[in-house]
Motif scaffolding. Structure first.
Motif, PDB file in Angstrom:
ATOM      1  N   VAL A  46       0.868  -1.086  -0.262  1.00 40.09           N
ATOM      2  CA  VAL A  46       0.083  -0.027   0.072  1.00 40.09           C
ATOM      3  C   VAL A  46       0.889   1.321   0.094  1.00 40.09           C
ATOM      4  O   VAL A  46       0.597   2.218  -0.868  1.00 40.09           O
ATOM      5  CB  VAL A  46      -0.863  -0.078   1.127  1.00 40.09           C
ATOM      6  N   TYR A  47       1.962   1.390   0.671  1.00 36.77           N
ATOM      7  CA  TYR A  47       2.826   2.373   0.780  1.00 36.77           C
ATOM      8  C   TYR A  47       3.431   2.686  -0.422  1.00 36.77           C
ATOM      9  O   TYR A  47       3.470   3.689  -0.746  1.00 36.77           O
ATOM     10  CB  TYR A  47       3.823   2.076   2.073  1.00 36.77           C
ATOM     11  N   ASN A  48       4.037   1.536  -0.915  1.00 35.07           N
ATOM     12  CA  ASN A  48       4.697   1.648  -2.258  1.00 35.07           C
ATOM     13  C   ASN A  48       3.786   2.209  -3.384  1.00 35.07           C
ATOM     14  O   ASN A  48       3.966   2.718  -4.425  1.00 35.07           O
ATOM     15  CB  ASN A  48       5.198   0.541  -2.839  1.00 35.07           C
ATOM     16  N   TYR A  49       2.426   1.737  -3.201  1.00 32.34           N
ATOM     17  CA  TYR A  49       1.278   2.255  -4.443  1.00 32.34           C
ATOM     18  C   TYR A  49       1.398   3.905  -4.347  1.00 32.34           C
ATOM     19  O   TYR A  49       1.495   4.432  -5.406  1.00 32.34           O
ATOM     20  CB  TYR A  49       0.021   1.664  -3.948  1.00 32.34           C
ATOM     21  N   HIS A  50       1.317   4.239  -3.043  1.00 28.44           N
ATOM     22  CA  HIS A  50       1.072   5.867  -3.056  1.00 28.44           C
ATOM     23  C   HIS A  50       2.542   6.666  -3.377  1.00 28.44           C
ATOM     24  O   HIS A  50       2.335   7.404  -4.017  1.00 28.44           O
ATOM     25  CB  HIS A  50       0.490   6.119  -1.841  1.00 28.44           C
ATOM     26  N   VAL A  51       3.470   5.830  -2.826  1.00 26.78           N
ATOM     27  CA  VAL A  51       4.706   6.406  -3.354  1.00 26.78           C
ATOM     28  C   VAL A  51       4.914   6.477  -5.121  1.00 26.78           C
ATOM     29  O   VAL A  51       5.320   7.382  -5.342  1.00 26.78           O
ATOM     30  CB  VAL A  51       5.897   5.713  -2.646  1.00 26.78           C
ATOM     31  N   GLY A  52       4.689   5.316  -5.697  1.00 23.44           N
ATOM     32  CA  GLY A  52       4.549   5.187  -7.069  1.00 23.44           C
ATOM     33  C   GLY A  52       3.830   6.284  -7.702  1.00 23.44           C
ATOM     34  O   GLY A  52       4.272   6.860  -8.745  1.00 23.44           O
ATOM     35  N   LYS A  53       2.443   6.440  -7.112  1.00 25.21           N
ATOM     36  CA  LYS A  53       1.710   7.631  -7.763  1.00 25.21           C
ATOM     37  C   LYS A  53       2.385   9.197  -7.504  1.00 25.21           C
ATOM     38  O   LYS A  53       2.441   9.971  -8.351  1.00 25.21           O
ATOM     39  CB  LYS A  53       0.193   7.781  -6.880  1.00 25.21           C
ATOM     40  N   ILE A  54       2.863   9.117  -6.334  1.00 26.24           N
ATOM     41  CA  ILE A  54       3.712  10.474  -6.126  1.00 26.24           C
ATOM     42  C   ILE A  54       4.902  10.667  -7.034  1.00 26.24           C
ATOM     43  O   ILE A  54       5.003  11.693  -7.873  1.00 26.24           O
ATOM     44  CB  ILE A  54       4.216  10.759  -4.756  1.00 26.24           C
ATOM     45  N   LEU A  55       5.460   9.760  -7.354  1.00 27.33           N
ATOM     46  CA  LEU A  55       6.616   9.755  -8.209  1.00 27.33           C
ATOM     47  C   LEU A  55       6.181  10.074  -9.713  1.00 27.33           C
ATOM     48  O   LEU A  55       6.797  10.597 -10.541  1.00 27.33           O
ATOM     49  CB  LEU A  55       7.408   8.519  -8.501  1.00 27.33           C
ATOM     50  N   ASP A  56       4.848   9.420 -10.157  1.00 23.31           N
ATOM     51  CA  ASP A  56       4.208   9.587 -11.290  1.00 23.31           C
ATOM     52  C   ASP A  56       3.986  11.330 -11.625  1.00 23.31           C
ATOM     53  O   ASP A  56       4.391  11.838 -12.451  1.00 23.31           O
ATOM     54  CB  ASP A  56       3.040   8.960 -11.508  1.00 23.31           C
ATOM     55  N   PHE A  57       3.574  11.692 -10.468  1.00 16.77           N
ATOM     56  CA  PHE A  57       3.283  13.234 -10.606  1.00 16.77           C
ATOM     57  C   PHE A  57       4.230  14.017 -10.567  1.00 16.77           C
ATOM     58  O   PHE A  57       4.352  15.324 -11.172  1.00 16.77           O
ATOM     59  CB  PHE A  57       2.383  13.597  -9.512  1.00 16.77           C
ATOM     60  N   ILE A  58       5.406  13.815  -9.878  1.00 13.41           N
ATOM     61  CA  ILE A  58       6.619  14.401 -10.007  1.00 13.41           C
ATOM     62  C   ILE A  58       7.364  14.349 -11.269  1.00 13.41           C
ATOM     63  O   ILE A  58       7.915  15.486 -11.762  1.00 13.41           O
ATOM     64  CB  ILE A  58       7.696  13.474  -8.835  1.00 13.41           C
ATOM     65  N   GLU A  59       7.203  13.335 -11.890  1.00 10.73           N
ATOM     66  CA  GLU A  59       7.545  12.965 -13.518  1.00 10.73           C
ATOM     67  C   GLU A  59       6.696  14.324 -14.225  1.00 10.73           C
ATOM     68  O   GLU A  59       7.425  14.858 -15.148  1.00 10.73           O
ATOM     69  CB  GLU A  59       7.448  11.639 -13.888  1.00 10.73           C
ATOM     70  N   ASN A  60       5.573  14.387 -13.951  1.00 15.99           N
ATOM     71  CA  ASN A  60       4.657  15.113 -14.749  1.00 15.99           C
ATOM     72  C   ASN A  60       5.137  16.664 -14.705  1.00 15.99           C
ATOM     73  O   ASN A  60       5.013  17.369 -15.589  1.00 15.99           O
ATOM     74  CB  ASN A  60       3.003  14.823 -14.383  1.00 15.99           C
ATOM     75  N   ILE A  61       5.142  17.071 -13.314  1.00 14.62           N
ATOM     76  CA  ILE A  61       5.584  18.361 -12.933  1.00 14.62           C
ATOM     77  C   ILE A  61       6.768  18.725 -13.632  1.00 14.62           C
ATOM     78  O   ILE A  61       7.015  19.918 -14.164  1.00 14.62           O
ATOM     79  CB  ILE A  61       5.532  18.484 -11.589  1.00 14.62           C
ATOM     80  N   GLU A  62       7.723  17.929 -13.464  1.00 12.34           N
ATOM     81  CA  GLU A  62       9.198  18.160 -14.065  1.00 12.34           C
ATOM     82  C   GLU A  62       9.148  18.334 -15.452  1.00 12.34           C
ATOM     83  O   GLU A  62       9.629  19.223 -15.959  1.00 12.34           O
ATOM     84  CB  GLU A  62      10.036  16.913 -13.725  1.00 12.34           C
TER      85      GLU A  62
END
Length: 284
Positions: free
Chosen positions: A268-284
């Motif tokens: 569960v923790y890694n699922y949400h971390v993965g989503k956050i990393l997805d959004f970081i890539e989009n912002i970047e």
């Protein structure tokens, strides 16, 4: 001492009130100038809302004042009853922000007639207030608008950089993030954006890309949602191989993969971390 644009625009609104009343021989510009000063706010939306509240209060106070002045101007008992009626009507209509000015205008009509016609005196207060409000809103809208896209862009970049640093501290070092403070900052940026959008709706601006600003705000809010869930887990948990590689790449974490056997909470923790990393890539 720095003289800001709101200072200058307020002075200009008062100056124009005085000039208009003198040129058109409309009498005293006192009430119009006061309305202009009060209506000149830090944003056009706030100027409009303040002017609206003042106009509603002026209308209510002038009408009740006219009715009571026709019965008995200056009568203490009628003045007391009139104030009660004004407050009651304002509460009933949910005009709480207009109560004070309604009371002031009512008193002006009841006490300051000095032989003048209640009809003309009440009408003049309404017209004078409308002129002052109109000048303030127009000047605030057309002359150096208080909310600029450059300012919003700077805040957006600063907030994004701050968020990335906090995410690095959280994912790489296991530090806690002040979710409430982050939420306030995102809400503040969103309010700036919404005010700008409302004030310049329909007005073309080559420096403003509505979709891009909205996209960044959506990404920040999505990251915040996932951070809230991670924060509730409140444990130092390992990252999956995929997430640790992405974290190293996006945040320069320099962390080592963990050999701990993954359990349900880690997934569960890694699922949400993965989503956050997805959004970081989009912002970047």
């Amino acid at each position: 001492m720095k003289i800001g644009m709101r200072n200058v625009k307020t002075a200009l609104a008062v100056f124009l009130c005085v000039v208009i009343f003198q040129v058109l021989n409309l009498g005293s510009s006192f009430y119009a100038a006061i309305a202009a000063i009060i209506s000149m706010q830090s944003s056009v939306v706030d100027s409009f809302m303040t002017g609206k509240n003042r106009m509603l209060g002026t209308l209510l106070g002038a009408i009740i004042g006219l009715i009571f002045a026709l019965i008995g101007p200056g009568n203490p008992l009628l003045i007391g009853i009139g104030i009660i009626i004004i407050i009651s009507i304002s509460n009933w209509l949910d005009w709480n922000s207009s109560i004070s000015i309604a009371g002031v205008v009512f008193l002006a009509v009841m006490i300051n007639l000095n032989g003048k016609s209640p009809w003309s005196y009440s009408f003049n207060r309404i017209v004078e207030t409308l002129i002052g409000i109109s000048l303030a809103v127009l000047i605030n809208y057309f002359i150096s608008p208080p909310i600029k896209i450059d300012k919003i862009s700077e805040h957006s970049k600063a907030l994004t950089s701050m968020l990335l640093e906090k995410l690095k501290a959280k994912l790489c070092l296991g530090e806690k993030i002040n979710i409430e403070d982050l939420n306030k900052k995102i809400n503040s940026l969103e309010k700036e954006f919404n005010n700008y959008r409302d004030e310049f709706k329909g007005k073309k601006s080559s420096s403003f890309d509505n979709s891009n600003v909205k996209k960044v705000l959506d990404q920040l809010n999505n990251i915040l949602d996932h951070l809230k869930i991670i924060d509730k887990i409140d444990k130092d948990l390992p990252l999956t191989k995929e997430n640790y590689e992405r974290a190293n790449k996006l945040l320069n974490c320099n962390i080592e993969p963990s050999n701990i056997q993954f359990k349900e909470i880690v997934i569960v923790y890694n699922y949400h971390v993965g989503k956050i990393l997805d959004f970081i890539e989009n912002i970047e």
